[in-house]
Design a protein around this motif. Structure first.
Motif, short mmCIF file in Angstrom:
data_model
loop_
_atom_site.label_atom_id
_atom_site.label_comp_id
_atom_site.label_asym_id
_atom_site.label_seq_id
_atom_site.Cartn_x
_atom_site.Cartn_y
_atom_site.Cartn_z
N ARG A 38 17.45 -22.06 13.46
CA ARG A 38 17.69 -23.34 14.13
C ARG A 38 17.30 -24.49 13.21
NH1 ARG A 38 13.10 -23.30 18.96
NH2 ARG A 38 11.24 -23.54 17.62
N GLN A 39 17.97 -25.60 13.42
CA GLN A 39 17.69 -26.80 12.64
C GLN A 39 17.71 -28.00 13.56
OE1 GLN A 39 20.22 -27.46 9.22
NE2 GLN A 39 18.67 -28.76 8.28
N ALA A 40 16.56 -28.62 13.67
CA ALA A 40 16.43 -29.84 14.48
C ALA A 40 16.77 -31.05 13.61
CB ALA A 40 15.02 -29.96 15.02
N GLY A 42 16.66 -33.99 11.28
CA GLY A 42 15.65 -34.46 10.34
C GLY A 42 14.69 -33.40 9.86
N LYS A 43 14.92 -32.15 10.24
CA LYS A 43 14.02 -31.08 9.83
C LYS A 43 14.78 -30.00 9.05
CE LYS A 43 10.59 -31.56 13.51
NZ LYS A 43 9.80 -30.84 14.54
N GLU A 44 14.01 -29.19 8.34
CA GLU A 44 14.59 -28.07 7.62
C GLU A 44 14.97 -26.96 8.61
OE1 GLU A 44 14.56 -29.86 4.16
OE2 GLU A 44 15.04 -27.72 4.22
N ARG A 45 15.93 -26.16 8.21
CA ARG A 45 16.28 -25.00 9.02
C ARG A 45 15.11 -24.02 9.02
NH1 ARG A 45 21.51 -22.54 6.92
NH2 ARG A 45 20.14 -21.47 5.45
N GLU A 46 14.89 -23.39 10.15
CA GLU A 46 13.82 -22.41 10.27
C GLU A 46 14.34 -21.16 10.97
OE1 GLU A 46 10.65 -23.89 12.72
OE2 GLU A 46 11.91 -24.02 14.49
N SER A 62 6.58 -20.00 17.25
CA SER A 62 7.01 -21.06 18.16
C SER A 62 7.88 -20.55 19.31
CB SER A 62 7.77 -22.14 17.40
OG SER A 62 8.90 -21.58 16.76
N GLU A 88 11.13 -29.47 22.30
CA GLU A 88 11.04 -29.18 20.87
C GLU A 88 11.93 -28.02 20.44
OE1 GLU A 88 8.48 -29.49 23.01
OE2 GLU A 88 6.88 -28.04 22.58
N ALA A 91 17.87 -28.18 19.03
CA ALA A 91 18.30 -27.94 17.65
C ALA A 91 19.70 -27.36 17.66
CB ALA A 91 17.35 -26.95 16.96
#
Length: 125
Positions: A38-40, A42-46, A62, A88, A91
């Motif tokens: 998933r990628q939110a 402004g954030k990196e993919r995790e 998480s 949170e 994403a």
């Protein structure tokens, strides 16, 4: 031709549930590890979760206890059941084939990983 396609995203209230699906074709689904990423904004993919070809499952801290990954080899389909969703968790969610379940945490598909176009999950508070 390899194709990986996600579906099932949408808008849900906090505490709600969604089930994502991922269909794959053009590859030996049974023999491959599969992952959800998933990628939110402004954030990196995790990496969120991974399932090996033998059914072993892995979860990021998480999502552990709330998400369940599963696969149906006969249908060449991967699932992610998401319960108790939180804002949170909002994403774009991606499915990827041929990933490493030891390295998926980083969000990297790896040298042989093949990802789809994603499906949006939005959780409202």
């Amino acid at each position: 031709q390899v194709q990986v396609m996600e579906s099932g995203g949408g808008l849900v209230q906090a505490g709600g549930s969604l089930r994502l699906s991922c269909t794959a074709s053009g590859l030996d689904f049974d023999d491959l590890n599969m992952g959800w990423f998933r990628q939110a904004p402004g954030k990196e993919r995790e990496g969120a979760s991974c399932i090996k070809w033998d059914g072993s499952t892995y979860y990021s801290d998480s999502v552990k206890g709330r998400f369940t990954i599963s696969r149906d080899n006969a249908k060449k389909t991967l699932y992610l059941q998401m319960n108790d969703l939180k804002p949170e968790d909002t994403a774009m969610y991606y499915c990827a084939a041929g990933v490493s379940c030891q390295a998926y945490y980083s969000g990297d598909y790896g040298r042989f990983g093949y990802g789809g176009q994603g499906t949006q999950v939005t959780v409202s508070s």
